[in-house]
Scaffold this motif. Structure first.
Motif, PDB file in Angstrom:
ATOM      1  N   ILE A  44       0.769  -1.160   0.005  1.00  0.00           N
ATOM      2  CA  ILE A  44       0.048  -0.143  -0.235  1.00  0.00           C
ATOM      3  C   ILE A  44       0.703   1.487   0.219  1.00  0.00           C
ATOM      4  N   THR A  45       2.009   1.505   0.762  1.00  0.00           N
ATOM      5  CA  THR A  45       2.537   2.176   1.316  1.00  0.00           C
ATOM      6  C   THR A  45       4.088   2.050   1.482  1.00  0.00           C
ATOM      7  N   LYS A  84       0.084  -3.867   8.048  1.00  0.00           N
ATOM      8  CA  LYS A  84       1.374  -4.187   9.358  1.00  0.00           C
ATOM      9  C   LYS A  84       2.056  -3.395   8.369  1.00  0.00           C
ATOM     10  N   VAL A  85       3.619  -3.301   8.984  1.00  0.00           N
ATOM     11  CA  VAL A  85       5.410  -2.689   8.608  1.00  0.00           C
ATOM     12  C   VAL A  85       5.715  -4.438   8.437  1.00  0.00           C
ATOM     13  N   GLU A  86       6.538  -3.932   7.020  1.00  0.00           N
ATOM     14  CA  GLU A  86       7.284  -5.505   6.853  1.00  0.00           C
ATOM     15  C   GLU A  86       8.390  -4.899   6.768  1.00  0.00           C
ATOM     16  N   ARG A  87       9.684  -5.919   6.836  1.00  0.00           N
ATOM     17  CA  ARG A  87      10.822  -5.251   5.665  1.00  0.00           C
ATOM     18  C   ARG A  87      10.622  -4.092   5.225  1.00  0.00           C
ATOM     19  N   ARG A 110       7.791  -1.732   4.263  1.00  0.00           N
ATOM     20  CA  ARG A 110       6.894  -1.574   3.329  1.00  0.00           C
ATOM     21  C   ARG A 110       5.617  -1.992   4.383  1.00  0.00           C
ATOM     22  N   VAL A 111       4.234  -1.373   3.457  1.00  0.00           N
ATOM     23  CA  VAL A 111       2.787  -1.765   4.629  1.00  0.00           C
ATOM     24  C   VAL A 111       1.585  -2.281   3.724  1.00  0.00           C
ATOM     25  N   VAL A 127      -2.891  -6.972   6.791  1.00  0.00           N
ATOM     26  CA  VAL A 127      -2.689  -7.906   7.159  1.00  0.00           C
ATOM     27  C   VAL A 127      -3.243  -9.313   7.027  1.00  0.00           C
ATOM     28  N   SER A 128      -4.086  -8.756   6.241  1.00  0.00           N
ATOM     29  CA  SER A 128      -4.868 -10.184   5.170  1.00  0.00           C
ATOM     30  C   SER A 128      -3.476 -10.670   4.327  1.00  0.00           C
ATOM     31  N   ASP A 129      -2.477  -9.706   3.800  1.00  0.00           N
ATOM     32  CA  ASP A 129      -2.133 -10.157   2.824  1.00  0.00           C
ATOM     33  C   ASP A 129      -2.933 -10.260   1.200  1.00  0.00           C
TER      34      ASP A 129
END
Length: 414
Positions: A50-51, A94-97, A100-101, A104-106
């Motif tokens: 997303i962002t 959620k925020v990942e490496r 990256r946002v 949560v559901s992917d």
């Protein structure tokens, strides 16, 4: 109440529609595909990046294609604003490496569904299967659009948000550039950005399908490293792909265009965490462990199986030689290939395969504070149809959401 037509239901168009409606406009979206958000649904491998949570300055730095143009738009509608908008419609993030946002559901479809809920709540009309042929003007001002079967839609303002020329199967086939040019806009020549790369080495086929993590890739030009990145990549039947390759592809495309007769290389380090000396010691330990084995059967704990034969061959080593017979010089050649697996880049894949299109409607012909055209009154532009582009990591979608929001808000202003 101003009547507003939004051409295109991608991320920029959907955000523009919501923003215009929230600011009092009567909005109709015209989308040539049978569903809205087709490209959004496949972004981030169907997960939708997303962002990015980076600050505004960092986001702009990660938009090498005219990033400064979106400075004002980012302040009007930030990364936190799109996150808050999605949260308000039940899409938790959620925020990942790398900041990256993701939902949560992917599931990218959840983001599209959030917009659909907003359309319903705001009474936004969505017309799918309706392709716009051209934007109608009179005395330098927008009057509406002409769609399929010569259907005319009258409007006080039009927002052009048709996307780029990448992934034409999703509807981004370059229509917006043609429409913009027809009414006097300058189109900066299109180039692929965030695109896989083709290589000249015929043995690339031996690595096809191999996916690597925690590797580094460097662009080598004129004997010097001019760009590099760390992360994931993928080997294909034609060359190189995956996140770090896509990030480097813009630089590669520039070099190929500007220096067509000079060699552009990509060098892969399969073990970037290890110095050459440490890697050599690691190889020696493996050789001691597998002392009775041939070279081809002794590297399984160090390298992916698919790469072993290729690495041995490139190092000019005998795969059947027993490891206790391998010399220091031969180990050095092995280390060289593991840390500098080199490919000659012959071309980028076509624009149609790029994640993002570089080029488009010239930013100097758009007011960055309102996204209104300086060429035609009442025309607003948003997203990839503008000559803006960024690296992977959520930056391009943020640019689409921010410019879409500003275009919609100002199009609806009385």
């Amino acid at each position: 109440m101003k009547k507003i037509i939004v051409i295109g239901a991608g991320p920029a168009g959907m955000m523009a529609a919501v923003s215009a409606s929230q600011n009092g406009g009567k909005v109709t979206i015209l989308e040539k595909m049978s569903v809205v958000g087709r490209k959004l649904s496949i972004t981030g491998k169907g997960r939708c990046n997303i962002t990015n949570i980076a600050d505004k300055e960092t986001i702009i730095k990660n938009m090498p294609g005219n990033g400064s143009f979106i400075y004002s738009a980012l302040y009007s509608f930030s990364n936190q604003d799109i996150i808050d908008f999605l949260h308000s419609y039940g899409v938790m993030t959620k925020v990942e490496r790398g900041g990256r946002v993701f939902p949560v559901s992917d599931q990218a479809k959840d983001v599209v569904e959030a917009f659909m809920k907003a359309f319903k709540e705001l009474d936004i009309e969505v017309v799918t299967g309706q392709q716009v042929k051209r934007i109608l003007t009179h005395d330098g001002k927008v009057t509406g659009v002409l769609a399929n079967n010569n259907v005319q839609y009258r409007a006080d303002a039009v927002i052009l948000a048709t996307g780029g020329a990448s992934y034409p199967g999703t509807g981004s086939s370059g229509d917006g550039y043609r429409m913009g040019e027809m009414i006097g806009h300058t189109i900066v020549p299109l180039k692929p950005s965030l695109v896989p790369l083709e290589v000249g080495e015929d043995w690339i086929g031996d690595l096809q399908g191999l996916s690597l993590r925690n590797v580094s890739a460097s662009v080598i030009f004129g004997g010097k490293k001019v760009a590099d990145d760390f992360g994931e990549m993928l080997f294909t039947h034609y060359g190189l792909s995956g996140p770090i390759i896509l990030s480097l592809s813009k630089k590669v495309a520039e070099l190929l265009t500007n220096y067509p007769n000079q060699e552009v290389l990509i060098q892969i380090n399969l073990k970037p965490a290890l110095t050459a000396e440490v890697l050599d010691k690691r190889i020696q330990r493996d050789f001691e462990k597998f002392a009775r084995k041939q070279l081809k059967n002794s590297l399984g704990e160090l390298l992916p199986a698919k790469s072993i034969d290729v690495i041995i061959d490139l190092a000019h080593l005998d795969p059947d030689k027993f490891v206790h017979q391998i010399t220091k010089g031969e180990r050095a050649r092995l280390v060289e290939q593991i840390t500098k697996l080199t490919f000659t880049i012959t071309a980028t894949r076509p624009v149609s395969e790029a994640i993002v299109t570089a080029g488009g409607i010239h930013v100097k012909e758009i007011n960055p504070k309102t996204m209104e055209s300086k060429v035609v009154e009442g025309l607003y532009l948003a997203g990839e149809v503008i000559d803006i582009d960024g690296y992977t990591g959520g930056y391009n979608l943020q640019a689409a959401f921010s410019t879409g929001y500003v275009a919609g808000h100002n199009a609806a202003e009385m």
